[in-house]
Design a protein around this motif. Structure first.
Motif, PDB file in Angstrom:
ATOM      1  N   VAL A 171      53.965   7.668  15.149  1.00  0.00           N
ATOM      2  CA  VAL A 171      53.319   8.788  14.462  1.00  0.00           C
ATOM      3  C   VAL A 171      52.064   8.256  13.782  1.00  0.00           C
ATOM      4  N   LEU A 172      50.935   8.945  14.020  1.00  0.00           N
ATOM      5  CA  LEU A 172      49.659   8.577  13.409  1.00  0.00           C
ATOM      6  C   LEU A 172      49.258   9.642  12.395  1.00  0.00           C
ATOM      7  N   ALA A 173      48.812   9.205  11.222  1.00  0.00           N
ATOM      8  CA  ALA A 173      48.434  10.136  10.159  1.00  0.00           C
ATOM      9  C   ALA A 173      47.142   9.689   9.493  1.00  0.00           C
ATOM     10  N   PRO A 174      46.287  10.635   9.097  1.00  0.00           N
ATOM     11  CA  PRO A 174      45.082  10.284   8.338  1.00  0.00           C
ATOM     12  C   PRO A 174      45.454   9.693   6.974  1.00  0.00           C
ATOM     13  N   VAL A 175      44.565   8.857   6.444  1.00  0.00           N
ATOM     14  CA  VAL A 175      44.785   8.276   5.116  1.00  0.00           C
ATOM     15  C   VAL A 175      43.560   8.515   4.244  1.00  0.00           C
ATOM     16  N   GLY A 176      43.772   9.194   3.109  1.00  0.00           N
ATOM     17  CA  GLY A 176      42.743   9.337   2.083  1.00  0.00           C
ATOM     18  C   GLY A 176      43.266   8.657   0.838  1.00  0.00           C
ATOM     19  N   GLY A 177      43.869   9.453  -0.057  1.00  0.00           N
ATOM     20  CA  GLY A 177      44.509   8.870  -1.235  1.00  0.00           C
ATOM     21  C   GLY A 177      45.894   8.341  -0.946  1.00  0.00           C
ATOM     22  N   GLY A 178      46.476   8.780   0.185  1.00  0.00           N
ATOM     23  CA  GLY A 178      47.763   8.240   0.605  1.00  0.00           C
ATOM     24  C   GLY A 178      48.946   9.164   0.452  1.00  0.00           C
ATOM     25  N   GLY A 179      48.723  10.417   0.024  1.00  0.00           N
ATOM     26  CA  GLY A 179      49.840  11.331  -0.175  1.00  0.00           C
ATOM     27  C   GLY A 179      50.548  11.705   1.113  1.00  0.00           C
ATOM     28  N   MET A 180      49.762  12.047   2.142  1.00  0.00           N
ATOM     29  CA  MET A 180      50.366  12.442   3.405  1.00  0.00           C
ATOM     30  C   MET A 180      51.137  11.297   4.042  1.00  0.00           C
ATOM     31  N   ILE A 181      50.485  10.156   4.188  1.00  0.00           N
ATOM     32  CA  ILE A 181      51.152   9.073   4.909  1.00  0.00           C
ATOM     33  C   ILE A 181      52.339   8.532   4.129  1.00  0.00           C
ATOM     34  N   SER A 182      52.293   8.586   2.801  1.00  0.00           N
ATOM     35  CA  SER A 182      53.439   8.156   1.996  1.00  0.00           C
ATOM     36  C   SER A 182      54.659   9.013   2.307  1.00  0.00           C
ATOM     37  N   GLY A 183      54.464  10.338   2.292  1.00  0.00           N
ATOM     38  CA  GLY A 183      55.568  11.247   2.522  1.00  0.00           C
ATOM     39  C   GLY A 183      56.066  11.227   3.953  1.00  0.00           C
ATOM     40  N   VAL A 184      55.130  11.265   4.906  1.00  0.00           N
ATOM     41  CA  VAL A 184      55.506  11.270   6.319  1.00  0.00           C
ATOM     42  C   VAL A 184      56.225   9.973   6.682  1.00  0.00           C
ATOM     43  N   ALA A 185      55.689   8.849   6.228  1.00  0.00           N
ATOM     44  CA  ALA A 185      56.302   7.555   6.545  1.00  0.00           C
ATOM     45  C   ALA A 185      57.686   7.438   5.924  1.00  0.00           C
ATOM     46  N   ALA A 186      57.845   7.912   4.690  1.00  0.00           N
ATOM     47  CA  ALA A 186      59.161   7.861   4.039  1.00  0.00           C
ATOM     48  C   ALA A 186      60.163   8.720   4.809  1.00  0.00           C
TER      49      ALA A 186
END
Length: 310
Positions: A171-186
């Motif tokens: 799964v690939l996700a954009p990273v800005g401040g990290g909110g999306m990838i933190s939640g998706v990865a968890a």
């Protein structure tokens, strides 16, 4: 750290508010044996994924806190998420936005009833102004990414991906401040640890990659990150809570050039269902142009974080 239970609770809270966005296959050439499915968060009511975290945060507040009103700081999509969620829950909202935010995002935020305060381009500057106003007027701060309720809300995307494509490998996700990838990865790693999670960000705003490599948070100057066309990813650093999730659950972060982002936007625009703003197209750009840096997997998902293109 956010738990799987936190993310499942957020999913229940968001039922009837956000869409369970369907996976859409992106057709690759015959020479490419891989398959790519897109998660089109551009189809959310505000045109971006940010509604998930914003609504989960505000809906979790006590009645006393809701009466105080909320304040946030955002370049656009989180602003719209907070404004939409606040209006739905009958809460006053104030948003500190940068003077270089796309007009389409400022206008949409105002149309949702938020009071807008304009500041300079620096993300740190916006945050300080929001904290100052919160202290003066008693508002509750709804951070754009460095918050466990925000992370849990964004993590609901990960649960949906697993439900729709349980055999997904990367799964690939954009990273800005990290909110999306933190939640998706968890959500993904706590459910199926063998799935790879890769972050993608612009080379001109690659503070998350630098932080992961250094083992500590690295901050970039506002003058540097503001050069990227991906206006939603111009954060100067990832949040401390996000960094802990990234260190634990994210396999790698790759970067893409401005031309690669533009080409991904162009390719995605061929399908009305997948129209993406530059920030929303970076994960697809990473898949298309960083093949040698990605896991050798056949079934892949890339998240389109938003479609609010100026």
């Amino acid at each position: 750290m956010v738990t799987l239970s936190d993310i499942r609770s957020a999913q229940l809270r968001l039922r009837g508010i956000t869409l369970h966005t369907p996976l859409v296959e992106f057709l690759l050439g015959d020479a490419d044996p891989r398959r790519l499915f897109l998660k089109p968060e551009n189809q959310q009511p505000i045109g971006a994924f940010k509604l998930r975290g914003a609504y989960n945060k505000i809906a979790s507040l006590s009645q006393e806190d809701r009466k105080r009103g909320v304040i946030s700081y955002s370049s656009g999509n989180h602003a719209q998420g907070v404004a939409y969620a606040a209006r739905a829950l009958g809460v006053k909202s104030v948003i500190v936005m940068p003077d270089n935010a796309p007009a389409i995002k400022r206008e949409a935020t105002a149309a949702l009833g938020a009071e807008i305060v304009i500041m300079g381009p620096g993300s740190a500057e916006r945050q300080l102004k929001a904290e100052e106003l919160a202290a003066q007027r008693g508002y509750v701060i709804v951070p754009p990414y460095n918050d466990e309720q925000i992370i849990a809300g964004q993590g609901t995307m990960g649960l949906e991906i697993l439900e729709d494509l349980p055999e997904v490998e990367t799964v690939l996700a954009p990273v800005g401040g990290g909110g999306m990838i933190s939640g998706v990865a968890a959500a993904i790693k706590l459910s199926k640890p063998g799935i790879k999670v890769i972050g993608v960000e612009p080379q001109l705003a690659s503070d998350a990659q630098a932080s992961l490599r250094a083992g500590k948070i690295v901050q970039f100057p506002a003058s540097e990150v503001s050069r990227t066309i991906a206006d939603g990813l111009r954060t100067q650093s990832i949040g401390p809570i996000n960094f802990e999730h990234i260190r634990r659950y994210v396999d790698d972060i790759v970067t893409v050039t401005e031309d690669e982002i533009r080409e991904a936007v162009r390719l995605l625009a061929a399908n009305p269902a997948t129209v993406a703003e530059p920030s929303g197209a970076v994960a697809v750009a990473g898949f298309l142009f960083r093949r040698d840096q990605l896991p050798k997997t056949k079934l892949n998902v890339a998240i389109i974080s938003g479609g609010n293109i100026d």
